[in-house]
Write a protein that holds these residues in place. Sequence first.
Motif, mmCIF file in Angstrom:
data_model
loop_
_atom_site.group_PDB
_atom_site.id
_atom_site.type_symbol
_atom_site.label_atom_id
_atom_site.label_comp_id
_atom_site.label_asym_id
_atom_site.label_seq_id
_atom_site.Cartn_x
_atom_site.Cartn_y
_atom_site.Cartn_z
ATOM 1 N N THR A 1 -0.086 0.620 -14.740
ATOM 2 C CA THR A 1 0.828 -0.146 -13.900
ATOM 3 C C THR A 1 1.902 0.757 -13.302
ATOM 4 O O THR A 1 2.409 1.659 -13.969
ATOM 5 C CB THR A 1 1.512 -1.268 -14.714
ATOM 6 O OG1 THR A 1 0.524 -2.017 -15.420
ATOM 7 C CG2 THR A 1 2.288 -2.207 -13.809
ATOM 8 N N LYS B 1 5.599 0.395 -11.869
ATOM 9 C CA LYS B 1 6.707 -0.558 -11.901
ATOM 10 C C LYS B 1 7.861 -0.035 -11.051
ATOM 11 O O LYS B 1 8.417 1.025 -11.328
ATOM 12 C CB LYS B 1 7.174 -0.790 -13.340
ATOM 13 C CG LYS B 1 6.084 -1.377 -14.230
ATOM 14 C CD LYS B 1 6.609 -1.707 -15.615
ATOM 15 C CE LYS B 1 5.549 -2.397 -16.448
ATOM 16 N NZ LYS B 1 6.064 -2.793 -17.784
ATOM 17 N N GLY C 1 13.039 -3.685 -7.807
ATOM 18 C CA GLY C 1 12.736 -5.104 -7.838
ATOM 19 C C GLY C 1 11.624 -5.537 -6.915
ATOM 20 O O GLY C 1 11.571 -6.695 -6.497
ATOM 21 N N ARG C 2 10.715 -4.633 -6.586
ATOM 22 C CA ARG C 2 9.619 -4.982 -5.680
ATOM 23 C C ARG C 2 8.396 -5.524 -6.407
ATOM 24 O O ARG C 2 7.366 -5.773 -5.810
ATOM 25 C CB ARG C 2 9.216 -3.746 -4.859
ATOM 26 C CG ARG C 2 10.336 -3.214 -3.970
ATOM 27 C CD ARG C 2 9.917 -1.933 -3.298
ATOM 28 N NE ARG C 2 11.001 -1.358 -2.517
ATOM 29 C CZ ARG C 2 10.970 -0.130 -1.998
ATOM 30 N NH1 ARG C 2 9.911 0.628 -2.180
ATOM 31 N NH2 ARG C 2 11.999 0.328 -1.311
ATOM 32 N N GLY C 3 8.500 -5.671 -7.698
ATOM 33 C CA GLY C 3 7.359 -6.182 -8.456
ATOM 34 C C GLY C 3 6.479 -5.058 -8.975
ATOM 35 O O GLY C 3 6.569 -3.909 -8.537
ATOM 36 N N ASP C 4 5.608 -5.399 -9.915
ATOM 37 C CA ASP C 4 4.710 -4.421 -10.525
ATOM 38 C C ASP C 4 3.392 -4.360 -9.749
ATOM 39 O O ASP C 4 2.940 -5.350 -9.178
ATOM 40 C CB ASP C 4 4.421 -4.787 -11.976
ATOM 41 C CG ASP C 4 5.688 -4.776 -12.827
ATOM 42 O OD1 ASP C 4 6.704 -4.233 -12.342
ATOM 43 O OD2 ASP C 4 5.662 -5.309 -13.948
ATOM 44 N N THR C 5 2.790 -3.176 -9.753
ATOM 45 C CA THR C 5 1.505 -2.969 -9.091
ATOM 46 C C THR C 5 0.491 -2.482 -10.120
ATOM 47 O O THR C 5 0.702 -1.458 -10.771
ATOM 48 C CB THR C 5 1.627 -1.924 -7.963
ATOM 49 O OG1 THR C 5 2.596 -2.370 -7.015
ATOM 50 C CG2 THR C 5 0.283 -1.730 -7.270
#
Length: 561
Positions: A457, A459, A463-467
């Motif tokens: 992952t 991260k 604050g753009r979210g996890d990928t």
Amino acid sequence: MTRNHRALLLLSLAALYTGATAAGAAARPRGVGPEFAKFYKDSSTFTCISNPSITIAYSAVNDDYCDCPDGSDEPGTSACSFISNFSPSFISDPGDEKSNRTPALPGFYCKNKGHKPSYVPFQRVNDGVCDYDLCCDGSDEWAHPGGIKCENKCKEIGKEWRKKEESKQKSLNAAMKKRRDLVQAASKLKKETEDRVKDLEVEVKASKIKVRELEKEVEKVFARDRGKIVKGKKQGKVNVLAGLARDRVEELRTSLVDVRFQKEQLETRLTELEGLLSKFKDEYNPNFNDEGVKRAVRSWEDYVAKDHSDMAPPHQDLDELTKPDGPDSGINWEQWENEQDESGMSLIYKVAAYLPPSLVNYMEDKLAEFRSLLISNGILAEPDTDSNETQAVREARDRLSAAESSLSTLESSLAEHKEDLGKDFGKDSVFLALKGSCISKDSGEYNYELCWMDRTTQKSKKGRGDTVMGNFDKVSSVTIDEATASGRIVPKEKVALEYINGQKCWNGPSRSTKIILECGENDEILKVAEDEKCVYSMYVTTPAVCESSNDKKASGGRDEL
């Protein structure tokens, strides 16, 4: 033979041995390692190591001129340093495809007494630089080019190297102990999984039997109680239609409220826009020669001149229309939804209200038997809704539903455990002990996380979210070129983990990550690289891939640490 003769003979043998030793030492030219000394024993002629058809005078060895295609006649100079894996100028016979054009020697041999022997690339022989990392005795600069003289530093370098090797060996020993612990834990987990599979198989079998028994119980209770009438909300045609009408009216009222809200927002927005355009018309400079601005002003004046009275909202009381139904609304839904349906068996129960209680009980029993008989013979339809089921039937169905849910959970768990047993968790199933644990690395803008045998992952710290960079697929291997101590590049096979089918890249493939593993005392992410668009490499150390010295010797390798 007299004692004097024997003494003379011994002295002669000693002299011959000393001469032979000196000759042997002389037969090994500068730069030749002990493993290649056998090719330099003949003091009259020299045969090229990789090209035995070529023979030269021994005096041509180390004469600073390259005579052999493989450079073996210049082990102590840089004369043949230009020879690579392909040097067409040194094909002895253009028709001979077997002519060897690869250097026969690994480099210039440094004895490095007090440290460890090593080879220096021929390009670095007599280049005016003291290569203490490979040749701590300075023998590679034997010609002293430019007056340079490289001191012998093997004693202090060897001491420091041995100190580092000792620390390295301690770290390797600690890593090997951790690996043994991991292997032991993996073996225990595998045994527990095998035992759990056996237990689950028994539980699934028992659960299936229970489900079949409960199915029979539901059928039995349903057959016993299907003639009984359960009181509840009326289900006549009028009642059903009233319920549908009420739901529809409520749906339309909700939609009207939403439309009213949107209308009010649009009116507010229109007022703001008209104010902006009016201000623009009043404040613009008519002398400013901009046709676009003038057209906009004229359009606004035409808009204002138009009659908008036909756009006025209809004079309706929306508050009254959106008011919830109640006693004052004129619609008594409760009355319609509970309207008595006079058809069917309900009429009989109305007659029973005028009979003595003892006779009523008798009639109810007989009516229930009669209804059950009609249903079993297909004259009356069976109840098709839960509201027509007795409490006993509902409880039996609930027990069946709970048992089916439990069976489904057991079957899923069994399938998952069997899948784990069928997976490749690497040598000695060592990665099974790491499954589920995670490590991470702070890399500036992102935190990268590796969850063993699960997912990788990326991260974001903003604050753009996890990928998700990939989901675990399999254990594999990868070959990487590494430089040896002598500077030569050799391929080395390493254990790798494949993570695939991550989140899809915008206008690209789904993300994937190759985890390249190195032996290390601790689980640690060293670096993350994006080799190509959305294809990543993650370099990780772990004791899980460490091998002992015996393992290394068996595989022809060297210690990782």
